[in-house]
Design a protein around this motif. Structure first.
Motif, PDB file in Angstrom:
ATOM      1  N   ALA A  48       2.139   9.246  -6.174  1.00 53.42           N
ATOM      2  CA  ALA A  48       2.456  10.655  -5.922  1.00 53.42           C
ATOM      3  C   ALA A  48       3.644  11.101  -6.767  1.00 53.42           C
ATOM      4  CB  ALA A  48       2.745  10.868  -4.439  1.00 53.42           C
ATOM      5  N   ALA A  49       4.710  10.317  -6.765  1.00 48.74           N
ATOM      6  CA  ALA A  49       5.896  10.667  -7.547  1.00 48.74           C
ATOM      7  C   ALA A  49       5.564  10.734  -9.037  1.00 48.74           C
ATOM      8  CB  ALA A  49       7.012   9.665  -7.277  1.00 48.74           C
ATOM      9  N   ALA A  50       4.767   9.817  -9.515  1.00 45.34           N
ATOM     10  CA  ALA A  50       4.395   9.800 -10.934  1.00 45.34           C
ATOM     11  C   ALA A  50       3.639  11.066 -11.319  1.00 45.34           C
ATOM     12  CB  ALA A  50       3.562   8.562 -11.245  1.00 45.34           C
ATOM     13  N   ARG A  51       2.765  11.559 -10.434  1.00 45.90           N
ATOM     14  CA  ARG A  51       2.036  12.809 -10.723  1.00 45.90           C
ATOM     15  C   ARG A  51       3.011  13.958 -10.930  1.00 45.90           C
ATOM     16  NH1 ARG A  51      -1.561  10.686  -7.031  1.00 45.90           N
ATOM     17  NH2 ARG A  51      -0.677  11.798  -5.256  1.00 45.90           N
ATOM     18  N   ARG A  52       4.037  14.043 -10.078  1.00 47.14           N
ATOM     19  CA  ARG A  52       5.019  15.132 -10.213  1.00 47.14           C
ATOM     20  C   ARG A  52       5.852  14.956 -11.478  1.00 47.14           C
ATOM     21  NH1 ARG A  52       2.661  14.464  -5.581  1.00 47.14           N
ATOM     22  NH2 ARG A  52       2.829  16.093  -4.038  1.00 47.14           N
ATOM     23  N   LEU A  53       6.274  13.750 -11.737  1.00 43.49           N
ATOM     24  CA  LEU A  53       7.153  13.512 -12.883  1.00 43.49           C
ATOM     25  C   LEU A  53       6.436  13.706 -14.217  1.00 43.49           C
ATOM     26  CD1 LEU A  53       9.106  10.469 -11.448  1.00 43.49           C
ATOM     27  CD2 LEU A  53       9.903  12.838 -11.654  1.00 43.49           C
TER      28      LEU A  53
ATOM     29  N   HIS B 256       4.183  14.452  -0.485  1.00 40.83           N
ATOM     30  CA  HIS B 256       3.817  15.592   0.358  1.00 40.83           C
ATOM     31  C   HIS B 256       2.729  15.225   1.362  1.00 40.83           C
ATOM     32  CE1 HIS B 256       2.780  20.152   0.551  1.00 40.83           C
ATOM     33  NE2 HIS B 256       3.344  19.699   1.642  1.00 40.83           N
ATOM     34  N   GLY B 257       3.063  14.328   2.271  1.00 38.25           N
ATOM     35  CA  GLY B 257       2.212  14.006   3.407  1.00 38.25           C
ATOM     36  C   GLY B 257       0.741  13.840   3.072  1.00 38.25           C
ATOM     37  N   GLU B 258      -0.081  14.542   3.847  1.00 37.28           N
ATOM     38  CA  GLU B 258      -1.533  14.419   3.716  1.00 37.28           C
ATOM     39  C   GLU B 258      -2.028  14.726   2.311  1.00 37.28           C
ATOM     40  OE1 GLU B 258       0.077  15.455   6.320  1.00 37.28           O
ATOM     41  OE2 GLU B 258      -0.901  14.664   8.111  1.00 37.28           O
ATOM     42  N   SER B 259      -1.348  15.610   1.602  1.00 38.79           N
ATOM     43  CA  SER B 259      -1.774  15.944   0.231  1.00 38.79           C
ATOM     44  C   SER B 259      -1.730  14.749  -0.704  1.00 38.79           C
ATOM     45  CB  SER B 259      -0.879  17.051  -0.339  1.00 38.79           C
ATOM     46  OG  SER B 259      -1.023  18.231   0.406  1.00 38.79           O
ATOM     47  N   ASP B 260      -0.881  13.789  -0.370  1.00 34.75           N
ATOM     48  CA  ASP B 260      -0.753  12.574  -1.189  1.00 34.75           C
ATOM     49  C   ASP B 260      -1.294  11.339  -0.476  1.00 34.75           C
ATOM     50  OD1 ASP B 260       0.467  13.661  -3.528  1.00 34.75           O
ATOM     51  OD2 ASP B 260       2.336  13.861  -2.407  1.00 34.75           O
ATOM     52  N   TRP B 261      -2.096  11.541   0.549  1.00 32.06           N
ATOM     53  CA  TRP B 261      -2.639  10.433   1.347  1.00 32.06           C
ATOM     54  C   TRP B 261      -1.520   9.597   1.977  1.00 32.06           C
ATOM     55  CZ3 TRP B 261      -7.473  10.565   2.942  1.00 32.06           C
ATOM     56  CH2 TRP B 261      -8.359  11.353   2.227  1.00 32.06           C
TER      57      TRP B 261
ATOM     58  N   VAL C  77       7.352  13.337   4.208  1.00 30.92           N
ATOM     59  CA  VAL C  77       7.634  14.223   3.082  1.00 30.92           C
ATOM     60  C   VAL C  77       8.935  13.746   2.454  1.00 30.92           C
ATOM     61  CG1 VAL C  77       8.283  16.586   2.442  1.00 30.92           C
ATOM     62  CG2 VAL C  77       6.456  16.210   4.095  1.00 30.92           C
ATOM     63  N   VAL C  78       8.963  13.675   1.118  1.00 35.98           N
ATOM     64  CA  VAL C  78      10.181  13.304   0.398  1.00 35.98           C
ATOM     65  C   VAL C  78      10.469  14.390  -0.629  1.00 35.98           C
ATOM     66  CG1 VAL C  78      11.333  11.601  -1.069  1.00 35.98           C
ATOM     67  CG2 VAL C  78       9.716  10.840   0.693  1.00 35.98           C
ATOM     68  N   ASP C  79      11.621  15.029  -0.468  1.00 35.05           N
ATOM     69  CA  ASP C  79      12.079  16.044  -1.413  1.00 35.05           C
ATOM     70  C   ASP C  79      13.245  15.485  -2.211  1.00 35.05           C
ATOM     71  OD1 ASP C  79      10.296  18.107  -0.628  1.00 35.05           O
ATOM     72  OD2 ASP C  79      11.566  18.543   1.099  1.00 35.05           O
TER      73      ASP C  79
ATOM     74  N   TRP D  58       0.840  -1.203   0.000  1.00 31.98           N
ATOM     75  CA  TRP D  58       0.000   0.000   0.000  1.00 31.98           C
ATOM     76  C   TRP D  58       0.875   1.252   0.000  1.00 31.98           C
ATOM     77  CZ3 TRP D  58      -0.221   4.009   3.432  1.00 31.98           C
ATOM     78  CH2 TRP D  58      -1.294   4.884   3.309  1.00 31.98           C
ATOM     79  N   ALA D  59       1.885   1.294   0.890  1.00 26.52           N
ATOM     80  CA  ALA D  59       2.767   2.456   1.001  1.00 26.52           C
ATOM     81  C   ALA D  59       3.542   2.677  -0.297  1.00 26.52           C
ATOM     82  CB  ALA D  59       3.724   2.280   2.178  1.00 26.52           C
ATOM     83  N   ALA D  60       4.050   1.615  -0.876  1.00 28.70           N
ATOM     84  CA  ALA D  60       4.789   1.725  -2.132  1.00 28.70           C
ATOM     85  C   ALA D  60       3.891   2.247  -3.248  1.00 28.70           C
ATOM     86  CB  ALA D  60       5.385   0.370  -2.507  1.00 28.70           C
ATOM     87  N   ARG D  61       2.653   1.778  -3.281  1.00 27.53           N
ATOM     88  CA  ARG D  61       1.701   2.225  -4.311  1.00 27.53           C
ATOM     89  C   ARG D  61       1.398   3.720  -4.144  1.00 27.53           C
ATOM     90  NH1 ARG D  61      -1.439  -1.528  -3.437  1.00 27.53           N
ATOM     91  NH2 ARG D  61      -2.959  -0.534  -2.082  1.00 27.53           N
ATOM     92  N   LYS D  62       1.147   4.169  -2.921  1.00 32.66           N
ATOM     93  CA  LYS D  62       0.863   5.589  -2.676  1.00 32.66           C
ATOM     94  C   LYS D  62       2.049   6.460  -3.057  1.00 32.66           C
ATOM     95  CE  LYS D  62      -3.291   5.481  -0.986  1.00 32.66           C
ATOM     96  NZ  LYS D  62      -4.386   6.125  -1.675  1.00 32.66           N
TER      97      LYS D  62
END
Length: 96
Positions: A45-50, A65-70, A75-77, A37-41
């Motif tokens: 999220a990363a795919a949306r940015r890329l 981005h935490g809650e914004s990405d469920w 947070v990963v920058d 589940w965590a890997a999928r979320k």
């Protein structure tokens, strides 16, 4: 933790008794959050940015981005080829 309302489960979350935010909701559909589940979320999220053409030439971006990405509490920058991970509390760090 399972979150209940009127004796019925309504969500799954993580619990951090030492935080002002004691519970952070992760799933509203009955899914029990696990590694897959965590890997999928994170991947979603990363795919949306890329895919965002406005970010195509950026060497730095927030991939997760935490809650914004469920994905509450993490947070990963990305800065060029380095990733920085931040956790919001001990419970989040233990979960993620």
């Amino acid at each position: 933790v399972e979150v209940m309302w009127q004796e019925e489960p309504i969500a799954m979350g993580l619990c951090d008794p030492g935080s002002p935010l004691r519970a952070r909701l992760l799933s509203w559909d009955g899914t029990v959050p696990d590694e897959a589940w965590a890997a999928r979320k994170a991947s979603q999220a990363a795919a949306r940015r890329l895919r965002d053409k406005r970010l195509a030439k950026c060497s730095g971006m927030r991939l997760l981005h935490g809650e914004s990405d469920w994905t509450p509490g993490i947070v990963v920058d990305k800065y060029d080829d380095v990733a920085v991970v931040s956790f919001d509390g001990k419970g989040c760090e233990a979960f993620w």
